[in-house]
Design an enzyme around this catalytic site. Structure first.
Site, PDB file in Angstrom:
ATOM      1  N   TYR A   9      22.078   0.992  43.364  1.00  6.22           N
ATOM      2  CA  TYR A   9      20.769   1.179  42.949  1.00  6.22           C
ATOM      3  C   TYR A   9      20.657   2.305  41.963  1.00  6.22           C
ATOM      4  CZ  TYR A   9      16.206   3.406  42.817  1.00  6.22           C
ATOM      5  OH  TYR A   9      15.217   4.069  42.060  1.00  6.22           O
ATOM      6  N   SER A  16      15.196   8.049  38.671  1.00  7.89           N
ATOM      7  CA  SER A  16      15.209   8.545  40.141  1.00  7.89           C
ATOM      8  C   SER A  16      16.096   9.630  40.113  1.00  7.89           C
ATOM      9  CB  SER A  16      16.189   7.233  41.160  1.00  7.89           C
ATOM     10  OG  SER A  16      16.252   7.936  42.151  1.00  7.89           O
ATOM     11  N   LYS A  69      20.049   2.826  37.815  1.00  2.00           N
ATOM     12  CA  LYS A  69      19.223   3.648  36.947  1.00  2.00           C
ATOM     13  C   LYS A  69      19.881   4.751  35.917  1.00  2.00           C
ATOM     14  CE  LYS A  69      15.269   2.595  38.916  1.00  2.00           C
ATOM     15  NZ  LYS A  69      14.091   2.055  38.180  1.00  2.00           N
TER      16      LYS A  69
HETATM   17  C1  WQD Z   1      13.790  11.091  53.631  1.00  2.00           C
HETATM   18  C2  WQD Z   1      14.472  11.914  54.738  1.00  2.00           C
HETATM   19  C3  WQD Z   1      16.212  10.829  56.041  1.00  2.00           C
HETATM   20  C4  WQD Z   1      13.762   7.858  57.560  1.00  2.00           C
HETATM   21  C5  WQD Z   1      15.021   8.542  48.198  1.00  2.00           C
HETATM   22  C6  WQD Z   1      13.649   7.746  47.845  1.00  2.00           C
HETATM   23  C7  WQD Z   1      13.979   6.328  48.063  1.00  2.00           C
HETATM   24  C8  WQD Z   1      15.116   5.736  47.298  1.00  2.00           C
HETATM   25  C9  WQD Z   1      16.199   6.687  47.374  1.00  2.00           C
HETATM   26  C10 WQD Z   1      14.470   6.030  45.067  1.00  2.00           C
HETATM   27  C11 WQD Z   1      16.138  11.895  54.893  1.00  2.00           C
HETATM   28  C12 WQD Z   1      15.202  10.950  56.796  1.00  2.00           C
HETATM   29  C13 WQD Z   1      14.125   8.734  57.018  1.00  2.00           C
HETATM   30  C14 WQD Z   1      13.810   7.838  58.823  1.00  2.00           C
HETATM   31  C15 WQD Z   1      14.666   9.979  58.924  1.00  2.00           C
HETATM   32  N1  WQD Z   1      14.744   5.302  46.066  1.00  2.00           N
HETATM   33  N2  WQD Z   1      14.644   9.988  57.579  1.00  2.00           N
HETATM   34  N3  WQD Z   1      14.172   8.928  59.522  1.00  2.00           N
HETATM   35  O1  WQD Z   1      16.916   9.112  51.529  1.00  2.00           O
HETATM   36  O2  WQD Z   1      15.737  10.697  50.117  1.00  2.00           O
HETATM   37  O3  WQD Z   1      15.828   8.460  49.644  1.00  2.00           O
HETATM   38  O4  WQD Z   1      15.965   8.064  47.332  1.00  2.00           O
HETATM   39  O5  WQD Z   1      14.701   6.277  43.815  1.00  2.00           O
HETATM   40  O6  WQD Z   1      12.977   5.517  48.040  1.00  2.00           O
HETATM   41  O7  WQD Z   1      12.829   8.108  48.768  1.00  2.00           O
HETATM   42  O8  WQD Z   1      14.531   9.210  51.253  1.00  2.00           O
HETATM   43  O9  WQD Z   1      12.239   8.561  52.923  1.00  2.00           O
HETATM   44  O10 WQD Z   1      14.437   7.380  53.199  1.00  2.00           O
HETATM   45  O11 WQD Z   1      14.466   9.803  53.697  1.00  2.00           O
HETATM   46  O12 WQD Z   1      14.997  11.004  59.589  1.00  2.00           O
HETATM   47  O13 WQD Z   1      13.237   6.822  59.632  1.00  2.00           O
HETATM   48  O14 WQD Z   1      14.193  11.155  56.004  1.00  2.00           O
HETATM   49  O15 WQD Z   1      17.438  11.017  56.487  1.00  2.00           O
HETATM   50  O16 WQD Z   1      16.430  13.243  55.243  1.00  2.00           O
HETATM   51  P1  WQD Z   1      15.666   9.435  50.797  1.00  2.00           P
HETATM   52  P2  WQD Z   1      13.837   8.694  53.011  1.00  2.00           P
END
Ligand code: WQD
Length: 337
Positions: free
Chosen positions: A150, A124, A154
């Site tokens: 998590y 990741s 990894k």
């Molecule tokens: C993306 C952006 C949020 C939800 C990543 C991977 C995830 C995990 C960890 C992988 C951020 C914003 C989100 C919402 C929002 N595992 N957001 N409203 O946090 O980069 O996580 O790393 O190894 O699978 O995707 O991804 O999709 O949760 O968030 O505003 O309801 O969207 O703050 O800026 P994230 P995400």
């Protein structure tokens, strides 16, 4: 090659399976179905016309990986099976370390016994240690200063792979550090099917677009980014899938790590706008306080994957939104529908 795909019934695994089969490889899937379904594997069979053995197994249990490899001789293992929810890992660190690490140890030991030396590992972009410097380059440290259990699981496995490869000159390992996988196969037959309320942005936006939820909560708009909302590197899962096949083709003794991303950052509001354009109406959202632990921005440097895997992401965010909408429209309740 014949490939054992662990976690192959999941979101990323089903897409990797399609790509492997379309590029002429054979696939055996091992999955405990704890966050996936046999229906997903059936859909992969529908897309590819191939028949895919599905072994329902918890690979972290002693001896199970050995049974799988005894029954299904393979040339390579692509190991995606893992617990993957960041928040849950903070609440249940023992389960995360046990499941993610034990399954990998069991697989590596079983591979040694069965003479399998090719291993592609799903890591990741969150395994990089804080504080991060952008864009993230593979030489940046991954490890104990990653932000949550998590991600640390990894990083620990990455370290284990380096140690095991140092002891075994035959072992060939590619570590793939995913950024933010989005989208799905353009058929709309397979896709991301989160349990309960989606944690991740794209599936949440899809469910709002489909009317299953009222509005997107945008977590903060005062970050130090162009529009104040969080910036991520969203990579189409079909591109991610081709990255796995490229990694398999380029394996060599030792361990190499590759970022799989686009190299570009996209904000939350940009993603909502792209999705709104696909559905032809504004997707409702509201700004709410930031989510604890979120970084303002992350995106990858993808030069190494370009150079050594001859891989790059070719699909756009618009492609991802269009494909996600096709999946959401045809499967409003995921595989249950
Ligand atoms: C993306 C952006 C949020 C939800 C990543 C991977 C995830 C995990 C960890 C992988 C951020 C914003 C989100 C919402 C929002 N595992 N957001 N409203 O946090 O980069 O996580 O790393 O190894 O699978 O995707 O991804 O999709 O949760 O968030 O505003 O309801 O969207 O703050 O800026 P994230 P995400």
């Amino acid at each position: 090659m014949k490939v054992l795909l662990t976690g192959g019934a999941g979101y990323i695994g089903t897409h990797v399976a399609v790509e492997l089969i379309e590029q002429g490889h054979g696939v055996v899937i091992a999955d405990d179905l704890s966050n996936s379904s046999a229906e997903a594997v059936r859909r992969v069979e529908q897309i590819t016309g191939a028949s895919i053995p599905l072994v329902v197994v918890d690979l972290s249990r002693p001896g199970q990986a050995d049974h799988v490899l005894a029954e299904h001789p393979v040339d390579a293992v692509i190991h995606l099976a893992a617990f993957k929810a960041v928040g849950e890992s903070v609440a249940q660190p023992l389960e995360y370390y046990r499941n993610n690490i034990d399954s990998t140890l069991e697989l590596l030991a079983a591979m040694k016994r069965h003479g399998v030396s090719r291993f592609v590992f799903s890591s990741s972009g969150t395994a990089y240690e804080e504080p991060i410097t952008l864009p993230l380059v593979e030489t940046a440290p991954t490890g104990l200063a990653a932000t949550n259990p998590y991600s640390r699981s990894k990083a620990i496995i990455e370290r284990i792979l380096v140690d095991v490869a140092a002891s075994d000159p035959d072992l060939q390992v590619a570590i793939l550090r995913y950024f933010n996988p989005v989208g799905n196969h353009p058929s709309g037959l397979i896709g991301e099917d989160p349990l309960g309320i989606p944690n991740n942005l794209m599936p949440f936006v899809s469910q709002v677009a489909g009317g299953r939820r009222d509005r997107v909560s945008v977590f903060g708009d005062t970050y130090d980014t162009p529009d104040g909302t969080g910036v991520r590197d969203y990579v189409h899962v079909m591109d991610l899938a081709t990255g796995h096949v490229a990694a398999l083709a380029t394996l060599a003794p030792g361990v190499e790590a590759y970022n799989l991303g686009t190299g570009r950052g996209t904000s939350v509001l940009e993603l909502i706008a792209a999705y709104s354009a696909v559905v032809g109406r504004q997707i409702p959202y509201e700004i709410v306080p930031p989510r604890p632990g979120d970084a303002a921005a992350t995106y990858a440097n993808v030069d190494k994957a370009n150079r050594e895997l001859h891989w790059r992401a070719t699909r756009s965010l618009e492609d991802a939104c269009r494909d996600a909408w096709a999946w959401q429209s045809a499967n409003p309740r995921g595989y249950e529908s």
